[in-house]
Design a protein around this motif. Sequence first.
Motif, PDB file in Angstrom:
ATOM      1  N   THR A   1       0.936  -1.307  -0.002  1.00  0.00           N
ATOM      2  CA  THR A   1      -0.062   0.062  -0.073  1.00  0.00           C
ATOM      3  C   THR A   1       0.888   1.390  -0.252  1.00  0.00           C
ATOM      4  OG1 THR A   1      -1.781  -1.241   1.151  1.00  0.00           O
ATOM      5  CG2 THR A   1      -1.889   1.357   1.021  1.00  0.00           C
ATOM      6  N   LEU A   2       1.741   1.277   1.190  1.00  0.00           N
ATOM      7  CA  LEU A   2       2.402   2.737   0.899  1.00  0.00           C
ATOM      8  C   LEU A   2       3.724   2.842   0.004  1.00  0.00           C
ATOM      9  CD1 LEU A   2       3.139   5.174   2.542  1.00  0.00           C
ATOM     10  CD2 LEU A   2       4.747   3.911   4.156  1.00  0.00           C
ATOM     11  N   LEU A   3       4.440   1.629  -0.203  1.00  0.00           N
ATOM     12  CA  LEU A   3       5.503   1.797  -1.468  1.00  0.00           C
ATOM     13  C   LEU A   3       4.938   2.112  -2.622  1.00  0.00           C
ATOM     14  CD1 LEU A   3       8.313  -0.891  -0.493  1.00  0.00           C
ATOM     15  CD2 LEU A   3       8.126   1.668   0.010  1.00  0.00           C
ATOM     16  N   PRO A   4       3.804   1.792  -3.147  1.00  0.00           N
ATOM     17  CA  PRO A   4       3.253   2.090  -4.360  1.00  0.00           C
ATOM     18  C   PRO A   4       2.844   3.566  -4.633  1.00  0.00           C
ATOM     19  CG  PRO A   4       2.471   0.007  -3.925  1.00  0.00           C
ATOM     20  CD  PRO A   4       3.021   0.454  -2.550  1.00  0.00           C
ATOM     21  N   ARG A   5       2.649   4.001  -3.360  1.00  0.00           N
ATOM     22  CA  ARG A   5       1.990   5.505  -3.379  1.00  0.00           C
ATOM     23  C   ARG A   5       3.519   6.430  -3.431  1.00  0.00           C
ATOM     24  NH1 ARG A   5      -2.404   5.508   1.372  1.00  0.00           N
ATOM     25  NH2 ARG A   5      -3.814   4.204   0.444  1.00  0.00           N
ATOM     26  N   ILE A   6       4.629   6.055  -2.797  1.00  0.00           N
ATOM     27  CA  ILE A   6       5.636   6.758  -2.746  1.00  0.00           C
ATOM     28  C   ILE A   6       6.577   6.705  -3.839  1.00  0.00           C
ATOM     29  CG2 ILE A   6       5.494   7.559  -0.564  1.00  0.00           C
ATOM     30  CD1 ILE A   6       7.622   5.728   0.193  1.00  0.00           C
ATOM     31  N   GLY A   7       6.493   5.187  -4.452  1.00  0.00           N
ATOM     32  CA  GLY A   7       7.570   4.892  -5.548  1.00  0.00           C
ATOM     33  C   GLY A   7       7.581   5.794  -6.587  1.00  0.00           C
ATOM     34  N   PRO A   8       6.558   6.430  -7.199  1.00  0.00           N
ATOM     35  CA  PRO A   8       6.817   7.174  -8.645  1.00  0.00           C
ATOM     36  C   PRO A   8       7.652   8.421  -8.145  1.00  0.00           C
ATOM     37  CG  PRO A   8       4.619   6.188  -8.052  1.00  0.00           C
ATOM     38  CD  PRO A   8       5.199   5.961  -6.983  1.00  0.00           C
ATOM     39  N   ALA A   9       7.667   8.956  -6.908  1.00  0.00           N
ATOM     40  CA  ALA A   9       8.352   9.997  -6.685  1.00  0.00           C
ATOM     41  C   ALA A   9       9.976  10.077  -7.113  1.00  0.00           C
ATOM     42  CB  ALA A   9       8.092  10.543  -5.125  1.00  0.00           C
ATOM     43  N   ALA A  10      10.340   8.764  -7.163  1.00  0.00           N
ATOM     44  CA  ALA A  10      11.840   8.575  -7.551  1.00  0.00           C
ATOM     45  C   ALA A  10      12.163   9.078  -8.880  1.00  0.00           C
ATOM     46  CB  ALA A  10      11.999   7.286  -7.195  1.00  0.00           C
ATOM     47  N   LEU A  11      11.090   8.565  -9.778  1.00  0.00           N
ATOM     48  CA  LEU A  11      11.374   8.914 -11.094  1.00  0.00           C
ATOM     49  C   LEU A  11      10.789  10.345 -11.524  1.00  0.00           C
ATOM     50  CD1 LEU A  11      10.304   5.835 -13.141  1.00  0.00           C
ATOM     51  CD2 LEU A  11      12.555   6.518 -12.318  1.00  0.00           C
ATOM     52  N   TYR A  12      10.200  10.864 -10.531  1.00  0.00           N
ATOM     53  CA  TYR A  12       9.610  12.298 -10.656  1.00  0.00           C
ATOM     54  C   TYR A  12      11.060  13.040 -10.410  1.00  0.00           C
ATOM     55  CZ  TYR A  12       4.795  10.738 -11.381  1.00  0.00           C
ATOM     56  OH  TYR A  12       3.599  10.420 -12.000  1.00  0.00           O
ATOM     57  N   GLY A  13      11.464  12.763  -9.359  1.00  0.00           N
ATOM     58  CA  GLY A  13      12.899  13.352  -8.615  1.00  0.00           C
ATOM     59  C   GLY A  13      13.902  13.359  -9.843  1.00  0.00           C
ATOM     60  N   LEU A  14      14.023  12.112 -10.475  1.00  0.00           N
ATOM     61  CA  LEU A  14      15.182  11.836 -11.495  1.00  0.00           C
ATOM     62  C   LEU A  14      14.708  12.839 -12.414  1.00  0.00           C
ATOM     63  CD1 LEU A  14      17.516  10.524 -12.874  1.00  0.00           C
ATOM     64  CD2 LEU A  14      15.643   8.838 -13.798  1.00  0.00           C
ATOM     65  N   LEU A  15      13.436  12.886 -13.083  1.00  0.00           N
ATOM     66  CA  LEU A  15      13.633  13.830 -14.253  1.00  0.00           C
ATOM     67  C   LEU A  15      13.609  15.370 -14.115  1.00  0.00           C
ATOM     68  CD1 LEU A  15      10.214  12.250 -15.725  1.00  0.00           C
ATOM     69  CD2 LEU A  15      12.891  11.976 -16.674  1.00  0.00           C
ATOM     70  N   PHE A  16      13.099  15.605 -12.871  1.00  0.00           N
ATOM     71  CA  PHE A  16      13.282  16.909 -12.390  1.00  0.00           C
ATOM     72  C   PHE A  16      14.882  17.444 -12.217  1.00  0.00           C
ATOM     73  CE2 PHE A  16      14.091  20.004  -8.941  1.00  0.00           C
ATOM     74  CZ  PHE A  16      13.410  21.220  -9.224  1.00  0.00           C
ATOM     75  N   THR A  17      15.619  16.535 -11.589  1.00  0.00           N
ATOM     76  CA  THR A  17      17.032  16.812 -11.534  1.00  0.00           C
ATOM     77  C   THR A  17      17.732  16.851 -13.000  1.00  0.00           C
ATOM     78  OG1 THR A  17      17.226  15.491  -9.435  1.00  0.00           O
ATOM     79  CG2 THR A  17      19.366  15.915 -10.729  1.00  0.00           C
ATOM     80  N   ILE A  18      17.348  15.943 -13.893  1.00  0.00           N
ATOM     81  CA  ILE A  18      17.618  15.923 -15.423  1.00  0.00           C
ATOM     82  C   ILE A  18      17.450  17.214 -15.902  1.00  0.00           C
ATOM     83  CG2 ILE A  18      17.657  15.063 -17.416  1.00  0.00           C
ATOM     84  CD1 ILE A  18      17.472  12.299 -16.175  1.00  0.00           C
ATOM     85  N   VAL A  19      16.281  17.730 -15.728  1.00  0.00           N
ATOM     86  CA  VAL A  19      16.067  19.049 -16.254  1.00  0.00           C
ATOM     87  C   VAL A  19      16.717  20.192 -15.823  1.00  0.00           C
ATOM     88  CG1 VAL A  19      14.037  20.953 -16.496  1.00  0.00           C
ATOM     89  CG2 VAL A  19      13.421  18.388 -16.732  1.00  0.00           C
ATOM     90  N   ILE A  20      16.869  20.316 -14.509  1.00  0.00           N
ATOM     91  CA  ILE A  20      17.636  21.564 -13.730  1.00  0.00           C
ATOM     92  C   ILE A  20      19.238  21.426 -14.199  1.00  0.00           C
ATOM     93  CG2 ILE A  20      18.298  22.374 -11.334  1.00  0.00           C
ATOM     94  CD1 ILE A  20      15.389  22.742 -12.419  1.00  0.00           C
ATOM     95  N   LEU A  21      19.785  20.106 -14.099  1.00  0.00           N
ATOM     96  CA  LEU A  21      20.939  19.985 -14.391  1.00  0.00           C
ATOM     97  C   LEU A  21      21.379  20.416 -15.622  1.00  0.00           C
ATOM     98  CD1 LEU A  21      23.860  18.746 -13.481  1.00  0.00           C
ATOM     99  CD2 LEU A  21      23.188  16.537 -14.613  1.00  0.00           C
ATOM    100  N   PHE A  22      20.586  19.985 -16.682  1.00  0.00           N
ATOM    101  CA  PHE A  22      20.756  20.527 -18.185  1.00  0.00           C
ATOM    102  C   PHE A  22      20.567  21.856 -18.404  1.00  0.00           C
ATOM    103  CE2 PHE A  22      21.052  15.851 -18.540  1.00  0.00           C
ATOM    104  CZ  PHE A  22      22.160  15.829 -19.252  1.00  0.00           C
ATOM    105  N   ALA A  23      19.498  22.625 -17.577  1.00  0.00           N
ATOM    106  CA  ALA A  23      19.482  23.973 -17.729  1.00  0.00           C
ATOM    107  C   ALA A  23      20.571  24.628 -17.078  1.00  0.00           C
ATOM    108  CB  ALA A  23      18.189  24.264 -16.982  1.00  0.00           C
TER     109      ALA A  23
END
Length: 359
Positions: A228-250
């Motif tokens: 129950t809990l892990l499936p709810r928080i799990g997608p945040a890892a990839l959102y954080g990854l994509l956000f980091t990539i955008v900022i890094l390359f910006a």
Amino acid sequence: MTTTDQPAAPTAVVGKLSRLDRFLPLWIGLAMAAGLLLGRHVSGLNTALEAVKVGGISLPIALGLLIMMYPVLAKVRYDRVAAVSGDRRLLVSSLLLNWILGPALMFALAWIFLHDQPGYRTGLIIVGLARCIAMVVIWNDLACGDREAAAVLVALNSVFQVLAFGLLGWFYLSVLPGWLNLSGAALDVSAWDIARNVLIFLGIPLAAGYLTRRLGEKAKGRTWYESTLLPRIGPAALYGLLFTIVILFALQGEAITSRPGDVARIALPLLAYFAIMWAGSYALGRAIGLNYERTTTLAFTAAGNNFELAIAVAIGTFGVTSGQALAGVAGPLIEVPVLVALVYVSLALRQRLFTTDVR
């Protein structure tokens, strides 16, 4: 994603992924493109993003890294870590690959491909010295690697990074070039600066992940926590990854897009490095009898690099407009898509090479 004892075909594994996971290469490509465009065309963005720093790294990138690592470390079953720590084959292999072979290979490739470009060459050597402690947890999880093993190896790399980074930098940039009659460059880096980065970018998400699992399981049990809990928080890892990539390359968009020819030259040794390190580590894991999960973890932790640290050291030592800094920036430009591709290679090899669960 879950790790199973029996190997599954890559198509079966991919078919079970969410839409976000399944099209991850596309999202990463779009994130890189968006970051490059933002950095190139939005005036003043670089200054705004660099206005506040944590451990020498831009605050938005720092937040992205913390968000990215937390869900994966919350998935680790910490009661299994002791079993990983007793696997001497895994630990010794990881130390040799990360702290002997990896830096030496990058040193050789940097001199072979960039013998006439001392700035870029030095930057690549710094990338080779910065062993991965962050994004590797994402690649390992996507490839169904051993989460507990990844947590142990990342922690091990962190300790050695504090102890060995400065010493190896001195050796590969000053001592070894002198022995080989090559012209080197000094590297002045504080062990405390490295330790601070480790404490922030590994210590905080590791503590948060551990406490989340411990308190969650204590309150409602492991079944509820993992279903129950892990499936709810799990997608945040990839959102954080994509956000980091955008900022890094910006932040580095103008440097990358203004010198595409130089980036292409830097890319060649990086491509060779990632391919050799990953394939060699994967073959070693298989040869010494590790199972698929730990072989995968060994390969990704050996092939990945801590480009955040490499960029920070290159900029802090040589300046933001230096060739060393551009080489550091080119690191994630090549590493991110290559290691995403290797996730799929790993899943494909799982069916062919690991027909039984051996340790």
